[in-house]
Scaffold this motif. Structure first.
Motif, PDB file in Angstrom:
ATOM      1  N   GLN A   1      27.085  17.801-121.279  1.00 35.38           N
ATOM      2  CA  GLN A   1      27.295  18.259-119.907  1.00 35.38           C
ATOM      3  C   GLN A   1      26.057  18.011-119.042  1.00 35.38           C
ATOM      4  OE1 GLN A   1      30.408  19.502-119.137  1.00 35.38           O
ATOM      5  NE2 GLN A   1      30.806  18.961-121.285  1.00 35.38           N
ATOM      6  N   VAL A   2      26.301  17.876-117.746  1.00 36.11           N
ATOM      7  CA  VAL A   2      25.233  17.913-116.751  1.00 36.11           C
ATOM      8  C   VAL A   2      25.342  19.268-116.066  1.00 36.11           C
ATOM      9  CG1 VAL A   2      24.245  16.869-114.678  1.00 36.11           C
ATOM     10  CG2 VAL A   2      25.340  15.412-116.420  1.00 36.11           C
ATOM     11  N   ILE A   3      24.341  20.112-116.256  1.00 35.61           N
ATOM     12  CA  ILE A   3      24.357  21.480-115.749  1.00 35.61           C
ATOM     13  C   ILE A   3      23.585  21.517-114.431  1.00 35.61           C
ATOM     14  CG2 ILE A   3      23.845  23.895-116.254  1.00 35.61           C
ATOM     15  CD1 ILE A   3      25.823  22.589-118.214  1.00 35.61           C
ATOM     16  N   TYR A   4      24.284  21.794-113.334  1.00 33.07           N
ATOM     17  CA  TYR A   4      23.638  21.855-112.026  1.00 33.07           C
ATOM     18  C   TYR A   4      23.026  23.243-111.830  1.00 33.07           C
ATOM     19  CZ  TYR A   4      25.692  17.378-110.964  1.00 33.07           C
ATOM     20  OH  TYR A   4      25.989  16.041-110.998  1.00 33.07           O
ATOM     21  N   VAL A   5      21.717  23.262-111.637  1.00 32.57           N
ATOM     22  CA  VAL A   5      20.970  24.503-111.506  1.00 32.57           C
ATOM     23  C   VAL A   5      20.339  24.473-110.126  1.00 32.57           C
ATOM     24  CG1 VAL A   5      19.262  26.026-112.567  1.00 32.57           C
ATOM     25  CG2 VAL A   5      20.505  24.372-113.981  1.00 32.57           C
ATOM     26  N   ASN A   6      21.119  24.939-109.121  1.00 34.79           N
ATOM     27  CA  ASN A   6      20.727  24.674-107.744  1.00 34.79           C
ATOM     28  C   ASN A   6      21.099  25.786-106.763  1.00 34.79           C
ATOM     29  OD1 ASN A   6      23.515  24.343-107.309  1.00 34.79           O
ATOM     30  ND2 ASN A   6      23.394  22.139-107.660  1.00 34.79           N
TER      31      ASN A   6
ATOM     32  N   SER B   1      18.166  15.543-115.142  1.00 39.81           N
ATOM     33  CA  SER B   1      18.799  14.796-114.066  1.00 39.81           C
ATOM     34  C   SER B   1      18.339  15.408-112.745  1.00 39.81           C
ATOM     35  CB  SER B   1      20.318  14.851-114.216  1.00 39.81           C
ATOM     36  OG  SER B   1      20.949  14.151-113.173  1.00 39.81           O
ATOM     37  N   SER B   2      19.174  15.319-111.713  1.00 31.77           N
ATOM     38  CA  SER B   2      18.841  15.919-110.417  1.00 31.77           C
ATOM     39  C   SER B   2      20.110  16.141-109.611  1.00 31.77           C
ATOM     40  CB  SER B   2      17.901  15.007-109.623  1.00 31.77           C
ATOM     41  OG  SER B   2      17.709  15.507-108.317  1.00 31.77           O
ATOM     42  N   THR B   3      20.142  17.213-108.854  1.00 30.71           N
ATOM     43  CA  THR B   3      21.272  17.486-107.976  1.00 30.71           C
ATOM     44  C   THR B   3      21.422  16.423-106.885  1.00 30.71           C
ATOM     45  OG1 THR B   3      21.266  19.869-108.385  1.00 30.71           O
ATOM     46  CG2 THR B   3      22.153  19.164-106.281  1.00 30.71           C
TER      47      THR B   3
END
Length: 247
Positions: free
Chosen positions: A238-243, A142-144
């Protein structure tokens, strides 16, 4: 008594020929996976990534497919199973990002992003459902920007919002299969895909947004993927935000 030979787990990484995908290949190879490096356009880059993995002691092959073509994708999965013995992890990092204010959007650009980012995710994930072995993992991208809602990202973010929805639903559809399904949502990351066409002022502004005050590196994203591909058996849907804490 002879010690049984344990075959390595096998990961297929789409978009593995460059940027984040190549970093994922390197990390999974270092973790002991046999890896299949997918490419769409640049076989030479994919061969370089696979060669580096082999030089580091891993088993690595290259495979080619248009991710939106179900027949090509099925043939790609066939090749991985034939050459590496099966598939335990699918990392679908292949994607296209074309930016424009929505009022100026070229619909051909939107169709291109939709074909790769949405249809491609459906096609690859559908094949993974049929092939990934118990105890495995499916990791989509996905994307932040779905959360940040930055100007010029509307069409791209729409395609990634679709990935979020599909990922969370697929995790529930695989009840009883012992396969986890999660999405990784990178923030601004120093890859050619992200940096291309951006003025330095815009890059500096994005780098200053996270509390850590830098752009992400491909290896930062690969760390999260490796966690989901390996030890994270209780992280699912889950959607894991890596930002770096940007949102």
């Amino acid at each position: 008594m002879d010690t049984p030979v344990v075959s390595p787990r096998v990961a297929l990484v789409t978009g593995g020929s460059g940027g984040i995908g190549a970093a994922v290949v390197r990390r999974l190879a270092a973790d002991g996976f046999a890896v299949a490096v997918h490419y769409a356009g640049s076989r030479d880059r994919a061969e370089d990534v696979a060669r580096a993995a082999r030089d580091a002691g891993a088993t690595a092959i290259v495979v080619n497919a248009d991710v939106a073509d179900e027949h090509a994708v099925a043939a790609m999965f066939d090749a991985v199973e034939r050459e590496l013995g099966g598939i335990d992890v699918l990392v679908h990092s292949a994607g296209v990002m074309l930016l424009s204010p929505l009022g100026d959007l070229d619909l051909d650009d939107f169709d291109r992003m939709h074909r790769t980012n949405v249809r491609g995710t459906v096609v690859v994930a559908r094949e993974a459902v049929r092939r990934v072995r118990a105890g495995g993992a499916i990791v989509t991208f996905s994307s932040t920007v779905v959360k940040l809602a930055l100007p010029t990202y509307a069409a791209y973010a729409a395609t990634k919002g679709a990935v979020d929805a599909m990922t969370m639903i697929l995790a529930k559809e695989l009840r009883g299969r012992d396969i986890t399904v999660n999405a990784v949502a990178p923030g601004p990351t120093a890859t050619p895909l992200f940096l291309d066409g951006k003025p330095q002022e815009a890059i500096d502004k994005l780098a200053a947004m996270p509390p850590l005050q830098r752009l992400g590196e491909p290896a930062d994203i690969a760390d999260a993927v490796a966690y989901l591909a390996g030890p994270a058996r209780w992280v699912n849907g889950q959607v894991i935000y890596v930002n770096g804490g940007i949102a």
